[in-house]
Design a protein around this motif. Structure first.
Motif, short mmCIF file in Angstrom:
data_model
loop_
_atom_site.label_atom_id
_atom_site.label_comp_id
_atom_site.label_asym_id
_atom_site.label_seq_id
_atom_site.Cartn_x
_atom_site.Cartn_y
_atom_site.Cartn_z
N UNK A 89 2.76 66.62 24.72
CA UNK A 89 4.15 66.25 24.41
C UNK A 89 5.12 66.51 25.56
N UNK A 90 4.75 67.38 26.48
CA UNK A 90 5.64 67.73 27.58
C UNK A 90 5.48 66.84 28.81
N UNK A 91 4.50 65.94 28.80
CA UNK A 91 4.33 65.03 29.93
C UNK A 91 5.40 63.95 29.90
N UNK A 92 6.01 63.70 31.05
CA UNK A 92 7.07 62.69 31.17
C UNK A 92 6.46 61.47 31.85
N UNK A 93 6.44 60.34 31.13
CA UNK A 93 5.83 59.12 31.65
C UNK A 93 6.70 57.93 31.30
N UNK A 94 6.49 56.80 31.99
CA UNK A 94 7.22 55.59 31.63
C UNK A 94 6.88 55.17 30.19
N UNK A 95 7.76 54.39 29.56
CA UNK A 95 7.51 53.95 28.18
C UNK A 95 6.14 53.30 28.02
N UNK A 96 5.49 53.57 26.93
CA UNK A 96 4.20 53.01 26.53
C UNK A 96 3.01 53.57 27.32
N UNK A 97 3.21 54.36 28.36
CA UNK A 97 2.09 54.84 29.16
C UNK A 97 1.17 55.73 28.34
N UNK A 98 1.75 56.63 27.54
CA UNK A 98 0.91 57.52 26.73
C UNK A 98 0.06 56.72 25.74
N UNK A 99 0.66 55.73 25.08
CA UNK A 99 -0.12 54.94 24.12
C UNK A 99 -1.20 54.12 24.83
N UNK A 100 -0.92 53.63 26.05
CA UNK A 100 -1.94 52.91 26.81
C UNK A 100 -3.08 53.84 27.22
N UNK A 101 -2.75 55.06 27.62
CA UNK A 101 -3.78 56.03 27.98
C UNK A 101 -4.66 56.38 26.78
N UNK A 102 -4.02 56.59 25.63
CA UNK A 102 -4.79 56.89 24.42
C UNK A 102 -5.66 55.71 24.01
N UNK A 103 -5.14 54.52 24.15
CA UNK A 103 -5.91 53.32 23.83
C UNK A 103 -7.11 53.19 24.75
#
Length: 113
Positions: free
Chosen positions: A67-81
């Protein structure tokens, strides 16, 4: 539960905003110590430097990192995908010579970014 960042097209070409199916996963946080691999003493100039550290995942020390990682929008969901797809390929024993995919996910940058 994560929602996809982009709307998907239906078969008739219209966009749909229906949520994805709910999948529930449970896990237990590991408390095993990190294994430190030492470099070869002959080739190492600095004997106090570790060659690598291996931490079993999910680990208690990393529990609140995502939760503390700062990334561009949608990057976290792309990484999880991507990670989910890689696990599905692995579970299905997909031949890497038929479908080429990297099995490594490397995140690099200053802490917290």
């Amino acid at each position: 539960v994560m929602w996809k960042c982009l709307l998907e097209d239906d078969d008739d070409g219209e966009q749909s905003s229906t949520p994805p199916q709910l999948h529930i996963h449970t896990f237990v946080l590991s408390t095993e110590p990190t294994e430190i691999e030492e470099p070869d003493s002959e080739s190492s100039e600095n004997p106090t430097l570790a060659a690598s550290e291996t931490t079993p995942l999910p680990h208690r020390s990393l529990h609140q990192s995502w939760p503390n990682l700062i990334m561009p929008p949608c990057t976290k969901s792309h990484l999880l995908s991507y990670a989910s797809s890689t696990l599905l390929f692995s579970d299905a024993r997909v031949n890497p010579h038929v479908i080429n995919f990297n099995r490594l996910l490397l995140l690099h940058g200053p802490a917290g970014t």
